[in-house]
Design an enzyme around this catalytic site. Structure first.
Site, PDB file in Angstrom:
ATOM      1  N   LYS A   1       0.811  -1.224   0.000  1.00  0.00           N
ATOM      2  CA  LYS A   1       0.000   0.000   0.000  1.00  0.00           C
ATOM      3  C   LYS A   1       0.842   1.270   0.000  1.00  0.00           C
ATOM      4  O   LYS A   1       0.397   2.308  -0.464  1.00  0.00           O
ATOM      5  CB  LYS A   1      -0.951   0.009   1.189  1.00  0.00           C
ATOM      6  CG  LYS A   1      -0.237   0.212   2.511  1.00  0.00           C
ATOM      7  CD  LYS A   1      -1.210   0.180   3.678  1.00  0.00           C
ATOM      8  CE  LYS A   1      -0.489   0.678   4.928  1.00  0.00           C
ATOM      9  NZ  LYS A   1      -0.951   0.055   6.156  1.00  0.00           N
TER      10      LYS A   1
ATOM     11  N   ARG B   1      -5.945   1.960  17.227  1.00  0.00           N
ATOM     12  CA  ARG B   1      -6.558   1.957  15.902  1.00  0.00           C
ATOM     13  C   ARG B   1      -7.462   0.722  15.870  1.00  0.00           C
ATOM     14  O   ARG B   1      -8.378   0.639  16.689  1.00  0.00           O
ATOM     15  CB  ARG B   1      -5.492   1.975  14.792  1.00  0.00           C
ATOM     16  CG  ARG B   1      -6.047   2.533  13.476  1.00  0.00           C
ATOM     17  CD  ARG B   1      -5.022   2.580  12.354  1.00  0.00           C
ATOM     18  NE  ARG B   1      -4.587   1.256  11.926  1.00  0.00           N
ATOM     19  CZ  ARG B   1      -3.680   1.036  10.975  1.00  0.00           C
ATOM     20  NH1 ARG B   1      -3.107   2.052  10.358  1.00  0.00           N
ATOM     21  NH2 ARG B   1      -3.333  -0.195  10.638  1.00  0.00           N
TER      22      ARG B   1
HETATM   23  C1  LIG Z   1       0.110  -0.436   6.751  1.00  0.00           C
HETATM   24  C2  LIG Z   1       0.019  -1.621   7.616  1.00  0.00           C
HETATM   25  C3  LIG Z   1       1.136  -2.450   7.806  1.00  0.00           C
HETATM   26  C4  LIG Z   1       2.477  -2.143   7.199  1.00  0.00           C
HETATM   27  O1  LIG Z   1       3.026  -1.041   7.855  1.00  0.00           O
HETATM   28  P1  LIG Z   1       4.530  -0.582   7.598  1.00  0.00           P
HETATM   29  O2  LIG Z   1       4.794   0.364   8.707  1.00  0.00           O
HETATM   30  O3  LIG Z   1       4.556   0.069   6.261  1.00  0.00           O
HETATM   31  O4  LIG Z   1       5.380  -1.789   7.665  1.00  0.00           O
HETATM   32  C5  LIG Z   1       0.978  -3.583   8.578  1.00  0.00           C
HETATM   33  N1  LIG Z   1      -0.197  -3.882   9.153  1.00  0.00           N
HETATM   34  C6  LIG Z   1      -1.288  -3.118   9.016  1.00  0.00           C
HETATM   35  C7  LIG Z   1      -2.556  -3.518   9.679  1.00  0.00           C
HETATM   36  C8  LIG Z   1      -1.215  -1.960   8.239  1.00  0.00           C
HETATM   37  O5  LIG Z   1      -2.300  -1.192   8.099  1.00  0.00           O
END
Ligand SMILES: *Cc1c(COP(=O)(O)O)cnc(C)c1O
Length: 364
Positions: free
Chosen positions: A37, A132
């Site tokens: 993402k 969150r």
């Molecule tokens: C975006 C996200 C990640 C990855 O996060 P990074 O900091 O880019 O490694 C992992 N788990 C969830 C639930 C996320 O939303």
């Protein structure tokens, strides 16, 4: 069409980073879900994950999964944002598993599975304080785990997970992850079998993987930033990531004006283009360069990192970036290209800006 602004992406450097993170996590028995993402799921990049030992590809947007599959990228795919009720059908159709925190969604997933004649895996999320997604009430989480295991015919309880350092800025520590393992073991007692996945977070968990203090039962991480940029943990937390490439991405933009000007605005100070009052330091007359890209491309001017350390970012409006080039005044002219490194705050915008052209260096 103009060639700039442009984002140069080196797939060899990306592959190196994935391989290294998979290897380092593998040494601790941890599988890596590669999270796409951060670069908005650009398919040419997503494809690279198929050439590595990632156990799955994860993202928060179903559109990116659909696009990847259409381009021939192989899964398994995981939905790492707890699903919208309205997208459950698509998630069941396109993803092998998803992270979840709501009973009503789990029920809908089961219904969708029955309708589509499929099975779907779920990882239940625990909120350990980052505030969150995830169950806050751990008794409720344990109860729902039993419910999924015993009542939902087409849903497989794959494991548990947590997320840290995204909203609440909470650090991933061995103690926090022990809390997750405790919940996992309570669930295991209830259902009478071991869970397959205990997913201990994202990039913010990497430091305790590298220093070896990550609890043994953590066997899964979802890594985005730590692979694609490997920058934020190094700068913000002082973690040594020098074995990874920090320059997978290079943002390039063209200089459109070079002039000597005062450093302090002349006239009555009011609001800037974004309704804020800027801060300006009077350093006398200095050489500045105006560059053809702006906040719509990167959102945060103060988060842009100039490759040439003699260049200073002064600020930006929606379509202009203003640089102080006094220290290298004779090296920069109109028409020159200036290069920037990105961090997570800027890359998510740069890769979604339709003004920015992609220039992709393929695997060799
Ligand atoms: C975006 C996200 C990640 C990855 O996060 P990074 O900091 O880019 O490694 C992992 N788990 C969830 C639930 C996320 O939303």
């Amino acid at each position: 069409m103009s060639k700039f602004p442009r984002l140069e992406i080196d797939l060899n450097k990306l592959k190196h980073n994935i391989d290294k993170v998979v290897e380092k996590c593998g040494e601790r028995g941890i599988f890596v879900s590669g999270v796409i993402k951060g670069f908005n799921g650009i398919v040419d990049l997503t494809k690279v994950y198929n050439l590595t030992g990632c156990s799955s590809i994860g993202t928060s947007r179903i559109e990116q999964v659909i696009e990847a599959k259409a381009a021939g990228v192989k899964g398994p795919f995981s939905m790492i944002r707890v699903p919208m009720l309205s997208e459950v059908d698509e998630i069941v159709k396109h993803c092998e598993f998803s992270l979840n925190s709501e009973k009503v969604v789990l029920d809908a997933i089961n219904e969708a599975c029955i309708k589509q004649g499929k099975r779907h895996g779920v990882v239940l999320m625990a909120d350990l304080g980052d505030l969150r997604e995830g169950f806050w009430d751990k008794e409720e989480m344990i109860k729902i785990a039993g419910y999924v295991e015993n009542q939902l015919s087409n849903v497989d309880l794959r494991g548990v997970g947590t997320n840290l350092g995204c909203y609440g800025s909470i650090k991933a520590t061995p103690e926090k992850l022990e809390e997750l393992i405790e919940i996992a073991e309570e669930i295991e007692k209830g259902i009478g079998r071991q869970l397959e996945i205990i997913s201990g977070g994202g990039t913010t968990t990497l430091p305790i993987v590298f220093d070896g203090t990550v609890p043994k039962r953590i066997n899964h991480l979802r890594i985005g930033e730590g692979i694609i940029l490997a920058y934020d943990m190094m700068i913000q937390f002082g973690v040594d990531m020098s074995f990874l490439n920090q320059d997978v991405f290079t943002l390039q933009a063209e200089v459109i004006e070079v002039k000597d000007k005062p450093s302090y605005p002349v006239g009555e100070l009011s609001f800037d283009a974004f309704g804020q009052v800027g801060e300006y330091e009077d350093r006398g007359i200095r050489r500045r360069a105006l560059v053809a890209l702006g906040k719509v491309d990167f959102a945060y001017a103060d988060m842009l990192i100039t490759r040439n350390k003699n260049i200073e970012v002064l600020g930006a409006s929606s379509d202009h970036l203003i640089l102080d080039i006094e220290k290298c005044k004779d090296d920069i002219a109109v028409g020159d290209i200036v290069e920037f490194d990105l961090c997570y705050a800027t890359i998510v915008f740069a890769t979604s800006s339709k003004n920015i052209k992609l220039s992709i260096k393929d695997i060799n």
